[in-house]
Design an enzyme around this catalytic site. Sequence first.
Site, PDB file in Angstrom:
ATOM      1  N   GLY A  16       5.109 -11.373 -49.869  1.00 51.08           N
ATOM      2  CA  GLY A  16       5.557 -12.599 -50.527  1.00 51.08           C
ATOM      3  C   GLY A  16       7.059 -12.679 -50.757  1.00 51.08           C
ATOM      4  N   LYS A  17       7.834 -11.959 -49.948  1.00 50.17           N
ATOM      5  CA  LYS A  17       9.299 -12.008 -50.104  1.00 50.17           C
ATOM      6  C   LYS A  17       9.841 -13.420 -49.924  1.00 50.17           C
ATOM      7  CE  LYS A  17      10.070  -9.142 -46.771  1.00 50.17           C
ATOM      8  NZ  LYS A  17       8.682  -8.770 -46.467  1.00 50.17           N
ATOM      9  N   LYS A  39      18.760 -14.684 -44.186  1.00 48.67           N
ATOM     10  CA  LYS A  39      17.777 -13.677 -43.759  1.00 48.67           C
ATOM     11  C   LYS A  39      18.327 -13.091 -42.475  1.00 48.67           C
ATOM     12  CE  LYS A  39      13.144 -12.553 -42.644  1.00 48.67           C
ATOM     13  NZ  LYS A  39      11.967 -12.119 -43.404  1.00 48.67           N
ATOM     14  N   GLU A 113      16.868 -12.750 -48.120  1.00 49.33           N
ATOM     15  CA  GLU A 113      15.566 -12.098 -47.951  1.00 49.33           C
ATOM     16  C   GLU A 113      15.725 -11.004 -46.909  1.00 49.33           C
ATOM     17  OE1 GLU A 113      12.292 -14.446 -46.328  1.00 49.33           O
ATOM     18  OE2 GLU A 113      11.062 -12.641 -46.157  1.00 49.33           O
TER      19      GLU A 113
HETATM   20  N1  LIG Z   1       2.753 -17.116 -54.691  1.00 46.60           N
HETATM   21  C1  LIG Z   1       2.244 -17.552 -53.522  1.00 46.60           C
HETATM   22  N2  LIG Z   1       1.654 -18.774 -53.447  1.00 46.60           N
HETATM   23  C2  LIG Z   1       1.135 -19.227 -52.293  1.00 46.60           C
HETATM   24  N3  LIG Z   1       1.145 -18.541 -51.123  1.00 46.60           N
HETATM   25  C3  LIG Z   1       1.710 -17.324 -51.125  1.00 46.60           C
HETATM   26  C4  LIG Z   1       2.294 -16.770 -52.317  1.00 46.60           C
HETATM   27  N4  LIG Z   1       2.789 -15.555 -52.010  1.00 46.60           N
HETATM   28  C5  LIG Z   1       2.539 -15.371 -50.705  1.00 46.60           C
HETATM   29  N5  LIG Z   1       1.895 -16.414 -50.168  1.00 46.60           N
HETATM   30  C6  LIG Z   1       1.433 -16.534 -48.762  1.00 46.60           C
HETATM   31  O1  LIG Z   1       1.199 -15.216 -48.274  1.00 46.60           O
HETATM   32  C7  LIG Z   1       1.776 -15.045 -47.001  1.00 46.60           C
HETATM   33  C8  LIG Z   1       2.860 -13.970 -47.046  1.00 46.60           C
HETATM   34  O2  LIG Z   1       3.920 -14.408 -47.880  1.00 46.60           O
HETATM   35  P1  LIG Z   1       5.433 -14.350 -47.393  1.00 46.60           P
HETATM   36  O3  LIG Z   1       5.592 -15.005 -46.070  1.00 46.60           O
HETATM   37  O4  LIG Z   1       6.287 -14.845 -48.508  1.00 46.60           O
HETATM   38  O5  LIG Z   1       5.583 -12.755 -47.241  1.00 46.60           O
HETATM   39  P2  LIG Z   1       6.823 -11.946 -46.715  1.00 46.60           P
HETATM   40  O6  LIG Z   1       6.875 -10.689 -47.500  1.00 46.60           O
HETATM   41  O7  LIG Z   1       8.018 -12.816 -46.734  1.00 46.60           O
HETATM   42  O8  LIG Z   1       6.414 -11.647 -45.214  1.00 46.60           O
HETATM   43  P3  LIG Z   1       7.377 -11.149 -44.027  1.00 46.60           P
HETATM   44  O9  LIG Z   1       7.427  -9.666 -44.151  1.00 46.60           O
HETATM   45  O10 LIG Z   1       6.644 -11.625 -42.801  1.00 46.60           O
HETATM   46  O11 LIG Z   1       8.714 -11.825 -44.186  1.00 46.60           O
HETATM   47  C9  LIG Z   1       2.300 -16.410 -46.556  1.00 46.60           C
HETATM   48  O12 LIG Z   1       1.308 -17.055 -45.809  1.00 46.60           O
HETATM   49  C10 LIG Z   1       2.538 -17.118 -47.866  1.00 46.60           C
HETATM   50  O13 LIG Z   1       2.425 -18.487 -47.690  1.00 46.60           O
HETATM   51 MG   LIG Z   2       9.235 -13.427 -45.175  1.00 46.53          MG
END
Ligand SMILES: Nc1ncnc2c1ncn2[C@@H]1O[C@H](COP(=O)(O)OP(=O)(O)OP(=O)(O)O)[C@@H](O)[C@H]1O
Ligand SMILES: [Mg+2]
Length: 217
Positions: A16-17, A39, A113
């Site tokens: 969720g970053k 990013k 990010e």
């Molecule tokens: N608080 C939240 N509310 C709704 N959806 C969420 C939430 N947190 C995460 N998600 C969903 O979970 C998934 C992963 O979240 P996100 O893309 O932010 O992770 P990330 O750590 O940025 O991943 P990456 O390593 O690919 O950059 C996405 O589909 C996102 O939409």
């Molecule tokens: Mg991400």
Amino acid sequence: MATPGVFVTGTGTEVGKTVVAAAIARTLAAEGKKVAVFKPAVTGLDEEGETDHALLRRASGSQQSDEEIAPYRYDPPASPHLAAALAGEEIDPERLRQAAHVAAASADAIVCEGVGGLLVPLSPTYLVRDLAADLGYPVVIVASPGLGTINHTLLTIEAAHAAGLEVSAVVLNPWPEEPTEIERDNRKTIAALANVPVHTLPPLDLSRPESWPPLQI
Ligand SMILES: Nc1ncnc2c1ncn2[C@@H]1O[C@H](COP(=O)(O)OP(=O)(O)OP(=O)(O)O)[C@@H](O)[C@H]1O
Ligand SMILES: [Mg+2]
């Protein structure tokens, strides 16, 4: 004076970053600040869904181009060092530092990010953690609320401290409306063992940043 910023990292990929970085950016924008987002590399462009740079731009209200937000963008969902190699190139740390500097220079605040976690290689000799150290912003660590997160989070905090990074907060995401005893204890235990503020972010309607609760770090 240097533009203030944060560097959002996580215990791993998909924790969720982007959502947490977007929530921080949205909070700053709602306070009237001009927010830049950054990013270093986006991979997995050939997968479904909104890209990280697109969500960060939408939430922050930034006018930056894809290139200005994320200088390196690749189709395969691989570590950036490998995605770059598959494209016949290598990520240049100096280009990243310059791009982040340019983005910050025209804004009141910058939200960066990372990619995956802190020890992910951007190039064979340059880790996400090296970029975080070069940029010098305090680090926000995104982690899952549930079982296993104490270890993952404390390991990430140790890795951050080992490189001299300041850890400003942990964000447990997505934080359920009715957390279990384990989740509530995880929050308390991480805060106590790491001596760091632990915030939470509930599930959000990603299509409506204006509906999100503020996330002040
Ligand atoms: N608080 C939240 N509310 C709704 N959806 C969420 C939430 N947190 C995460 N998600 C969903 O979970 C998934 C992963 O979240 P996100 O893309 O932010 O992770 P990330 O750590 O940025 O991943 P990456 O390593 O690919 O950059 C996405 O589909 C996102 O939409
Ligand atoms: Mg991400």
